[in-house]
Write an enzyme that holds these catalytic residues in place. Structure first.
Site, PDB file in Angstrom:
ATOM      1  N   GLY A 104      27.559 -37.644  -1.000  1.00 39.16           N
ATOM      2  CA  GLY A 104      28.624 -37.557  -0.031  1.00 39.16           C
ATOM      3  C   GLY A 104      30.019 -37.410  -0.634  1.00 39.16           C
ATOM      4  O   GLY A 104      30.188 -37.193  -1.837  1.00 39.16           O
ATOM      5  N   THR A 107      24.327 -40.295   2.135  1.00 42.94           N
ATOM      6  CA  THR A 107      23.925 -38.970   2.607  1.00 42.94           C
ATOM      7  C   THR A 107      22.465 -38.964   3.023  1.00 42.94           C
ATOM      8  O   THR A 107      22.092 -38.384   4.060  1.00 42.94           O
ATOM      9  CB  THR A 107      24.163 -37.919   1.507  1.00 42.94           C
ATOM     10  OG1 THR A 107      25.553 -37.834   1.231  1.00 42.94           O
ATOM     11  CG2 THR A 107      23.653 -36.548   1.926  1.00 42.94           C
ATOM     12  N   CYS A 138      16.684 -12.690 -34.324  1.00 45.43           N
ATOM     13  CA  CYS A 138      16.803 -11.337 -33.766  1.00 45.43           C
ATOM     14  C   CYS A 138      17.454 -10.387 -34.764  1.00 45.43           C
ATOM     15  O   CYS A 138      17.098  -9.204 -34.827  1.00 45.43           O
ATOM     16  CB  CYS A 138      17.619 -11.371 -32.480  1.00 45.43           C
ATOM     17  SG  CYS A 138      16.822 -12.298 -31.141  1.00 45.43           S
ATOM     18  N   LEU A 143      16.810 -31.112   0.677  1.00 43.11           N
ATOM     19  CA  LEU A 143      17.410 -30.596  -0.561  1.00 43.11           C
ATOM     20  C   LEU A 143      16.534 -29.533  -1.222  1.00 43.11           C
ATOM     21  O   LEU A 143      16.371 -29.511  -2.440  1.00 43.11           O
ATOM     22  CB  LEU A 143      17.712 -31.749  -1.544  1.00 43.11           C
ATOM     23  CG  LEU A 143      18.652 -32.842  -1.036  1.00 43.11           C
ATOM     24  CD1 LEU A 143      18.900 -33.874  -2.137  1.00 43.11           C
ATOM     25  CD2 LEU A 143      19.962 -32.261  -0.532  1.00 43.11           C
ATOM     26  N   ASP A 188      21.773 -38.190   6.830  1.00 44.81           N
ATOM     27  CA  ASP A 188      21.322 -36.806   7.026  1.00 44.81           C
ATOM     28  C   ASP A 188      19.828 -36.615   6.807  1.00 44.81           C
ATOM     29  O   ASP A 188      19.253 -35.643   7.309  1.00 44.81           O
ATOM     30  CB  ASP A 188      22.075 -35.872   6.082  1.00 44.81           C
ATOM     31  CG  ASP A 188      23.564 -35.813   6.376  1.00 44.81           C
ATOM     32  OD1 ASP A 188      23.977 -36.309   7.435  1.00 44.81           O
ATOM     33  OD2 ASP A 188      24.310 -35.272   5.544  1.00 44.81           O
ATOM     34  N   LEU A 240      31.289 -37.109  -4.590  1.00 42.44           N
ATOM     35  CA  LEU A 240      32.023 -35.923  -5.036  1.00 42.44           C
ATOM     36  C   LEU A 240      33.391 -36.305  -5.597  1.00 42.44           C
ATOM     37  O   LEU A 240      33.808 -35.821  -6.651  1.00 42.44           O
ATOM     38  CB  LEU A 240      32.189 -34.947  -3.872  1.00 42.44           C
ATOM     39  CG  LEU A 240      30.936 -34.182  -3.448  1.00 42.44           C
ATOM     40  CD1 LEU A 240      31.086 -33.655  -2.021  1.00 42.44           C
ATOM     41  CD2 LEU A 240      30.650 -33.037  -4.404  1.00 42.44           C
ATOM     42  N   GLU A 256      17.230  -9.018 -27.156  1.00 45.86           N
ATOM     43  CA  GLU A 256      17.137  -7.905 -28.097  1.00 45.86           C
ATOM     44  C   GLU A 256      15.681  -7.534 -28.375  1.00 45.86           C
ATOM     45  O   GLU A 256      15.322  -6.349 -28.425  1.00 45.86           O
ATOM     46  CB  GLU A 256      17.811  -8.263 -29.427  1.00 45.86           C
ATOM     47  CG  GLU A 256      19.262  -8.687 -29.309  1.00 45.86           C
ATOM     48  CD  GLU A 256      19.430 -10.182 -29.211  1.00 45.86           C
ATOM     49  OE1 GLU A 256      20.259 -10.733 -29.952  1.00 45.86           O
ATOM     50  OE2 GLU A 256      18.732 -10.825 -28.387  1.00 45.86           O
ATOM     51  N   ARG A 287      21.272 -23.396  -4.606  1.00 47.27           N
ATOM     52  CA  ARG A 287      20.316 -24.429  -5.009  1.00 47.27           C
ATOM     53  C   ARG A 287      19.229 -23.855  -5.919  1.00 47.27           C
ATOM     54  O   ARG A 287      18.793 -24.508  -6.868  1.00 47.27           O
ATOM     55  CB  ARG A 287      19.666 -25.053  -3.771  1.00 47.27           C
ATOM     56  CG  ARG A 287      20.577 -25.943  -2.943  1.00 47.27           C
ATOM     57  CD  ARG A 287      19.844 -26.463  -1.705  1.00 47.27           C
ATOM     58  NE  ARG A 287      20.673 -27.360  -0.908  1.00 47.27           N
ATOM     59  CZ  ARG A 287      20.255 -27.961   0.207  1.00 47.27           C
ATOM     60  NH1 ARG A 287      19.017 -27.732   0.657  1.00 47.27           N
ATOM     61  NH2 ARG A 287      21.066 -28.772   0.872  1.00 47.27           N
TER      62      ARG A 287
END
Length: 350
Positions: A291, A204, A94, A212, A208, A295, A58, A192
């Site tokens: 991984g 991971t 505000c 990231l 891998d 999850l 605002e 990301r």
């Protein structure tokens, strides 16, 4: 052929929503908010909450009015996606500025869930002879502040993301395999850039060796977070050797080693405690990328707000099974030959 007309209030609130989304990633635990100031059907000022601790939407809309148009402010309507605040925090209220500017009418999208506001801004405006209308486009404006509502509970907003093969595998067992196409990979890098932190498990990193980062998309890199209970990750892996900031959640040590922050927790299986620790570290939104077991742990403990599942045409035949998630399907997106499912967890929506 009939042409549907859009009510002016809806049109200007839609603009507020577009503006609000410009603040993604920069508002920290504050909500994304947009505002426009309209006089006789013309926008004379607009703004959004640009950064945590800086002026609210605002105020930015009012301050954006040109010198030659300032005399129009007392004749204008202020549209704002969230109820104006009425308390002093990092910035002045505000609602007080609105009254001081003699703005005669305010239209808001949704009420502020913060107990410090929660209708008090509306009450203050009406008590000072400001006409207040709303809520309008309540679902859309509520969607803007989902993360904010979760943050009020002292937890980050959690997004789970993974790609899976057509035969429902997450990955091969012992080596890296790319499932999604190059266009989807760019999109995931955009995701990301929109969060504070990105989390993976030790396996991971070992298999891998990910960076990231957001190298395929313009934007800020998230804080990298590694769950490594016994600190067994090879120190030559990128997360521990490339000089970029990384948080390592573990059960052994609490120390800073250059850009690597080791945070000790008693039980690395207690995800709720880890999330509270990360929130106190400034992580208000978290993308969990893998991984599969990490999850699934978030899913099993019910600690997720969104899941973004990338279904690919690749067939693996064997490997690590993809996580199993149940929730409310909100949207499907086709990206070349990949299909992305956007799923929400109804039990975790604030």
């Amino acid at each position: 052929m009939t042409v549907e007309t859009v009510h002016p209030d809806t049109y200007y609130m839609s603009r507020c929503i577009v503006l609000a989304k410009k603040g993604i990633r920069n508002t920290a635990s504050n909500p994304m908010v947009g505002a426009v100031l309209v006089c006789n059907g013309v926008i004379i000022g607009e703004g959004y909450h640009q950064k945590f601790g800086s002026p609210h939407a605002e105020i930015n809309a009012i301050n954006a009015v040109s010198t030659e148009n300032k005399h129009l402010i007392p004749q204008s309507t202020l549209y704002v996606s969230l109820e104006p605040c009425s308390h002093s925090g990092k910035t002045p209220p505000c609602a007080h500025r609105i009254v001081a500017e003699k703005i005669p009418r305010v239209v808001f999208g949704c009420k502020d869930p913060n107990p410090l506001v929660a209708g008090k801004g509306i009450d203050y405006l009406r008590a000072n002879n400001v006409a207040v209308d709303g809520p309008i486009m309540e679902k859309e404006t509520q969607d803007l502040i989902q993360k904010f509502k979760i943050n009020l509970k002292g937890l980050p907003y959690i997004i789970l993301k993974w790609a899976q093969s057509e035969d429902l595998y997450f990955s091969a067992k012992d080596h890296q395999v790319w499932l999604s196409n190059k266009y989807t990979q760019i999109l995931t890098h955009k995701w990301r850039s929109e969060v504070d932190g990105i989390m993976v498990g030790r396996n991971t990193v070992q298999i891998d060796d990910p960076s990231l980062d957001v190298r395929q998309y313009y934007g800020p890199n998230p804080m990298r977070i590694l769950i490594d209970t016994h600190l067994k990750t090879d120190p030559s892996k990128k997360l521990l050797s490339d000089g970029k900031p990384t948080i390592v959640i573990n059960s052994k040590i609490e120390q800073n080693d250059g850009q690597t922050h080791y945070i000790k927790v008693t039980d690395t299986n207690d995800l709720t405690n880890i999330l509270k620790v990360l929130f106190n570290f400034g992580i208000t939104s978290l993308l969990v990328e893998g991984g599969a077991s990490l999850l699934q742990s978030f899913i099993n403990q019910g600690l997720w707000h969104e899941a973004r599942v990338i279904r690919t045409k690749t067939t693996l035949g064997d490997g690590i099974k993809a996580p199993a998630v149940q929730g409310k399907l909100q949207e499907k997106m086709q990206v070349a030959d990949d299909e992305i499912l956007f799923i929400t967890n109804p039990s975790m929506q604030a």
